[in-house]
Design a protein around this motif. Sequence first.
Motif, PDB file in Angstrom:
ATOM      1  N   GLY A 157       1.267  -1.331   0.082  1.00  0.00           N
ATOM      2  CA  GLY A 157      -0.137   0.015   0.393  1.00  0.00           C
ATOM      3  C   GLY A 157       0.799   0.972   0.202  1.00  0.00           C
ATOM      4  N   ILE A 158       0.432   2.651  -0.280  1.00  0.00           N
ATOM      5  CA  ILE A 158       0.927   3.363  -0.162  1.00  0.00           C
ATOM      6  C   ILE A 158       0.563   4.232   1.325  1.00  0.00           C
ATOM      7  CG2 ILE A 158       1.072   5.531  -1.084  1.00  0.00           C
ATOM      8  CD1 ILE A 158       1.720   3.311  -3.117  1.00  0.00           C
ATOM      9  N   GLY A 159       1.840   4.799   1.728  1.00  0.00           N
ATOM     10  CA  GLY A 159       2.273   5.141   3.327  1.00  0.00           C
ATOM     11  C   GLY A 159       1.701   6.867   3.627  1.00  0.00           C
ATOM     12  N   CYS A 161       3.853   9.357   3.737  1.00  0.00           N
ATOM     13  CA  CYS A 161       4.267   9.867   3.276  1.00  0.00           C
ATOM     14  C   CYS A 161       4.246  10.119   1.106  1.00  0.00           C
ATOM     15  CB  CYS A 161       5.555   9.198   3.392  1.00  0.00           C
ATOM     16  SG  CYS A 161       6.289   7.692   2.453  1.00  0.00           S
ATOM     17  N   GLY A 162       3.380   8.906   1.161  1.00  0.00           N
ATOM     18  CA  GLY A 162       3.142   9.131  -0.489  1.00  0.00           C
ATOM     19  C   GLY A 162       3.604   7.387  -1.474  1.00  0.00           C
ATOM     20  N   ARG A 163       4.772   7.337  -0.145  1.00  0.00           N
ATOM     21  CA  ARG A 163       5.621   6.337  -1.389  1.00  0.00           C
ATOM     22  C   ARG A 163       5.159   4.837  -0.907  1.00  0.00           C
ATOM     23  NH1 ARG A 163      11.953   7.916  -1.093  1.00  0.00           N
ATOM     24  NH2 ARG A 163      11.752   6.168  -2.776  1.00  0.00           N
ATOM     25  N   GLU A 164       5.391   3.824  -1.930  1.00  0.00           N
ATOM     26  CA  GLU A 164       5.224   2.070  -1.168  1.00  0.00           C
ATOM     27  C   GLU A 164       5.455   1.922   0.366  1.00  0.00           C
ATOM     28  OE1 GLU A 164       5.037  -1.412  -2.860  1.00  0.00           O
ATOM     29  OE2 GLU A 164       7.058  -0.487  -3.217  1.00  0.00           O
ATOM     30  N   VAL A 165       4.567   1.374   0.867  1.00  0.00           N
ATOM     31  CA  VAL A 165       4.865   1.270   2.035  1.00  0.00           C
ATOM     32  C   VAL A 165       6.540   0.675   2.591  1.00  0.00           C
ATOM     33  CG1 VAL A 165       3.043   1.431   3.579  1.00  0.00           C
ATOM     34  CG2 VAL A 165       3.507  -1.109   2.734  1.00  0.00           C
ATOM     35  N   CYS A 166       7.222   1.306   3.530  1.00  0.00           N
ATOM     36  CA  CYS A 166       8.426   1.222   4.261  1.00  0.00           C
ATOM     37  C   CYS A 166       8.912  -1.019   3.800  1.00  0.00           C
ATOM     38  CB  CYS A 166       9.212   1.038   4.954  1.00  0.00           C
ATOM     39  SG  CYS A 166       9.440   3.068   4.496  1.00  0.00           S
ATOM     40  N   CYS A 167       7.494  -1.217   4.523  1.00  0.00           N
ATOM     41  CA  CYS A 167       7.593  -2.856   4.933  1.00  0.00           C
ATOM     42  C   CYS A 167       7.936  -3.806   3.316  1.00  0.00           C
ATOM     43  CB  CYS A 167       7.179  -3.697   5.610  1.00  0.00           C
ATOM     44  SG  CYS A 167       4.903  -2.681   5.015  1.00  0.00           S
ATOM     45  N   LYS A 168       7.320  -3.385   2.732  1.00  0.00           N
ATOM     46  CA  LYS A 168       6.873  -3.960   1.283  1.00  0.00           C
ATOM     47  C   LYS A 168       7.841  -3.677   0.166  1.00  0.00           C
ATOM     48  CE  LYS A 168       4.486  -5.781  -1.602  1.00  0.00           C
ATOM     49  NZ  LYS A 168       3.562  -7.860  -1.528  1.00  0.00           N
ATOM     50  N   ALA A 169       8.184  -2.238   0.447  1.00  0.00           N
ATOM     51  CA  ALA A 169       9.566  -1.958  -0.652  1.00  0.00           C
ATOM     52  C   ALA A 169      10.953  -2.325   0.005  1.00  0.00           C
ATOM     53  CB  ALA A 169       9.600   0.077  -0.845  1.00  0.00           C
ATOM     54  N   HIS A 170      11.703  -2.388   1.147  1.00  0.00           N
ATOM     55  CA  HIS A 170      12.883  -2.588   1.098  1.00  0.00           C
ATOM     56  C   HIS A 170      13.064  -3.290   3.251  1.00  0.00           C
ATOM     57  CE1 HIS A 170      13.513   1.105   4.229  1.00  0.00           C
ATOM     58  NE2 HIS A 170      12.654   1.902   3.836  1.00  0.00           N
ATOM     59  N   LEU A 171      12.261  -3.571   3.663  1.00  0.00           N
ATOM     60  CA  LEU A 171      11.759  -4.114   5.353  1.00  0.00           C
ATOM     61  C   LEU A 171      12.512  -4.943   4.898  1.00  0.00           C
ATOM     62  CD1 LEU A 171      10.974  -1.670   7.673  1.00  0.00           C
ATOM     63  CD2 LEU A 171      13.401  -1.839   6.898  1.00  0.00           C
ATOM     64  N   ARG A 172      12.943  -6.035   5.093  1.00  0.00           N
ATOM     65  CA  ARG A 172      13.539  -7.381   5.352  1.00  0.00           C
ATOM     66  C   ARG A 172      12.157  -8.312   6.487  1.00  0.00           C
ATOM     67  NH1 ARG A 172      15.334 -10.213   0.936  1.00  0.00           N
ATOM     68  NH2 ARG A 172      16.441  -8.933  -0.015  1.00  0.00           N
ATOM     69  N   GLU A 173      12.730  -7.764   7.380  1.00  0.00           N
ATOM     70  CA  GLU A 173      12.333  -8.060   9.312  1.00  0.00           C
ATOM     71  C   GLU A 173      12.138  -6.914  10.084  1.00  0.00           C
ATOM     72  OE1 GLU A 173      13.790 -11.187  10.922  1.00  0.00           O
ATOM     73  OE2 GLU A 173      15.919 -10.825   9.351  1.00  0.00           O
ATOM     74  N   PHE A 174      10.922  -7.227  10.625  1.00  0.00           N
ATOM     75  CA  PHE A 174      10.676  -5.830  11.540  1.00  0.00           C
ATOM     76  C   PHE A 174      11.257  -5.454  12.608  1.00  0.00           C
ATOM     77  CE2 PHE A 174       6.434  -7.398   9.290  1.00  0.00           C
ATOM     78  CZ  PHE A 174       6.429  -6.888   8.343  1.00  0.00           C
ATOM     79  N   ASP A 175      11.200  -4.559  12.656  1.00  0.00           N
ATOM     80  CA  ASP A 175      12.424  -3.679  14.040  1.00  0.00           C
ATOM     81  C   ASP A 175      11.406  -3.317  15.285  1.00  0.00           C
ATOM     82  OD1 ASP A 175      15.240  -4.485  13.166  1.00  0.00           O
ATOM     83  OD2 ASP A 175      15.142  -2.608  12.314  1.00  0.00           O
ATOM     84  N   LEU A 176      12.248  -2.982  16.476  1.00  0.00           N
ATOM     85  CA  LEU A 176      11.417  -2.661  17.544  1.00  0.00           C
ATOM     86  C   LEU A 176      11.153  -1.289  17.353  1.00  0.00           C
ATOM     87  CD1 LEU A 176      10.675  -3.161  20.574  1.00  0.00           C
ATOM     88  CD2 LEU A 176      12.831  -1.717  21.082  1.00  0.00           C
ATOM     89  N   VAL A 177      10.024  -0.601  17.760  1.00  0.00           N
ATOM     90  CA  VAL A 177       8.920   0.905  17.375  1.00  0.00           C
ATOM     91  C   VAL A 177       8.613   0.785  18.449  1.00  0.00           C
ATOM     92  CG1 VAL A 177       8.068   2.863  15.933  1.00  0.00           C
ATOM     93  CG2 VAL A 177       9.411   0.191  14.660  1.00  0.00           C
ATOM     94  N   THR A 178       8.738   1.997  19.542  1.00  0.00           N
ATOM     95  CA  THR A 178       8.461   2.186  20.571  1.00  0.00           C
ATOM     96  C   THR A 178       7.385   3.711  21.145  1.00  0.00           C
ATOM     97  OG1 THR A 178      10.067   3.242  21.647  1.00  0.00           O
ATOM     98  CG2 THR A 178       9.882  -0.039  21.843  1.00  0.00           C
ATOM     99  N   ASN A 190      -0.732  12.055  17.165  1.00  0.00           N
ATOM    100  CA  ASN A 190      -1.905  11.758  17.412  1.00  0.00           C
ATOM    101  C   ASN A 190      -1.478  10.354  16.304  1.00  0.00           C
ATOM    102  OD1 ASN A 190      -4.378  11.754  14.900  1.00  0.00           O
ATOM    103  ND2 ASN A 190      -4.506  13.694  16.195  1.00  0.00           N
ATOM    104  N   ALA A 191      -3.229   9.568  16.409  1.00  0.00           N
ATOM    105  CA  ALA A 191      -3.310   8.469  16.117  1.00  0.00           C
ATOM    106  C   ALA A 191      -2.653   8.119  14.071  1.00  0.00           C
ATOM    107  CB  ALA A 191      -3.838   6.944  15.791  1.00  0.00           C
ATOM    108  N   SER A 192      -3.761   9.403  14.122  1.00  0.00           N
ATOM    109  CA  SER A 192      -3.812   9.198  12.106  1.00  0.00           C
ATOM    110  C   SER A 192      -1.444  10.067  11.878  1.00  0.00           C
ATOM    111  CB  SER A 192      -4.447  10.657  12.101  1.00  0.00           C
ATOM    112  OG  SER A 192      -4.239  12.501  12.388  1.00  0.00           O
ATOM    113  N   LYS A 193      -0.967  10.296  12.481  1.00  0.00           N
ATOM    114  CA  LYS A 193       0.460  10.395  12.268  1.00  0.00           C
ATOM    115  C   LYS A 193       1.160  10.066  12.455  1.00  0.00           C
ATOM    116  CE  LYS A 193      -1.456  15.192  11.140  1.00  0.00           C
ATOM    117  NZ  LYS A 193      -0.965  16.397  10.001  1.00  0.00           N
ATOM    118  N   ILE A 194       0.691   9.332  12.906  1.00  0.00           N
ATOM    119  CA  ILE A 194       1.884   8.111  13.286  1.00  0.00           C
ATOM    120  C   ILE A 194       2.040   6.990  13.113  1.00  0.00           C
ATOM    121  CG2 ILE A 194       3.048   9.392  15.001  1.00  0.00           C
ATOM    122  CD1 ILE A 194       2.124   8.108  17.376  1.00  0.00           C
ATOM    123  N   ALA A 195       0.578   6.871  13.203  1.00  0.00           N
ATOM    124  CA  ALA A 195       0.677   4.979  12.791  1.00  0.00           C
ATOM    125  C   ALA A 195       0.055   4.238  11.054  1.00  0.00           C
ATOM    126  CB  ALA A 195      -1.414   4.671  13.096  1.00  0.00           C
TER     127      ALA A 195
END
Length: 285
Positions: A157-159, A161-178, A190-195
Motif C-alpha cells: 500500500g501507500i504510506g 509519505c506518499g510512497r510504497e510502505v517500507c515493509c513492502k519496499a525494502h524492510l526484510r524484517e521488523f525492528d522494535l518501534v516504541t 496523534n494516531a493519524s500522524k504516527i500510525a
Amino acid sequence: MAKIVGIEFKEVGKIYWFSPDPFKLKKGDKVVVETIRGVELGTVAVETRIVDDSILEHELKPVVRIANKYDLKSYKYNQEKAEKDLVTCAKIIAKNKLDMKLLACEYTLDRQKIIIYYNADGRVDFRELLKDLAAEFKVRIELRQVGPREGTKIIGGIGLCGREVCCKAHLREFDLVTMKMAKDQNMSLNASKIAGLCGKLMCCIGYENELYEEIRARIPLTGDIVNTPKCKGCKVVSADILRERIKTIDKDENIEEWDAKDLVKVKSHREKVTAEDLTDDIKDE
C-alpha cells in the motif's frame, strides 16, 4: 567453518540460510530447496560465504538443485492458480461466517500444500473451514495467522509519505518501534500522524531512531539549562532535532533561537520513561 548461501522466497522477504554445495551460486539465481513447508523455489539474495560453525543455529539444509525451466514454469503456474483460488477461499470463509481477514494464499512448488495467510483479532475455530478447504482443493492445507505488520507487508500500500510502505519496499524484517522513539523525534502523538497502514507505529520511526539518538546526545534538549552568547542560565524551551536549532528563554522571558553548537549545557533535564513509552500500541489523542 561452514559454507552458506542466503535464500529469499519473497521479494524483500526474510533471508534463510542453506548449504550451497555442490553448486556455484550467484546473486539472483533461482534454486529449489526443501523447507519445513515443503519443496519451494527461492532466489539467491546473499552469495556464498564462509562462516564459523558456532554462529549457525541449526543444521543447514542443502540446495536441492538450480531451478530449471520446468521449475520456473511450475512456479508461474502456481502463482496464477493461487490468485484464482484466493477468490474461492474467500467464498468458503464467508460461508463459514468466520471473523478473519483473508490476505493471500500460495502453493509449494510441488503443489502438495496450499498456505493460506489471514489476520484475526483472536483465535479462530476453523475446524469446519479446514474440511471445506480440503474438499475443495484436495491438497494439504496450512492456515497461517499473521500479525498486523506482516499482513500489511503481504498486501502492500501507500504510506502517509506518499510512497510504497517500507515493509513492502525494502524492510526484510521488523525492528522494535516504541512510543518513546516517536516522542524523541518530536512527532505529533496523534494516531493519524504516527500510525502505518497496519495500525501500529510506522516502521520508519524505528530505523530513523539511531540518527535522532546521536543528535540528541550532543545537543541541549527541552528543559535543559544552557549558557548562550548573551546570557547564562537560560532554559531551553524547544529543540529542532534535525536542524539542530535551539530556542531559549531568559529570566526576562526573552526568547531567542540559536545553533546548538553555540550553546553550553549547564544542567540536563531527564525525561521519565514510562511503560507506555515502551509499547507500540497507539491511542487516539
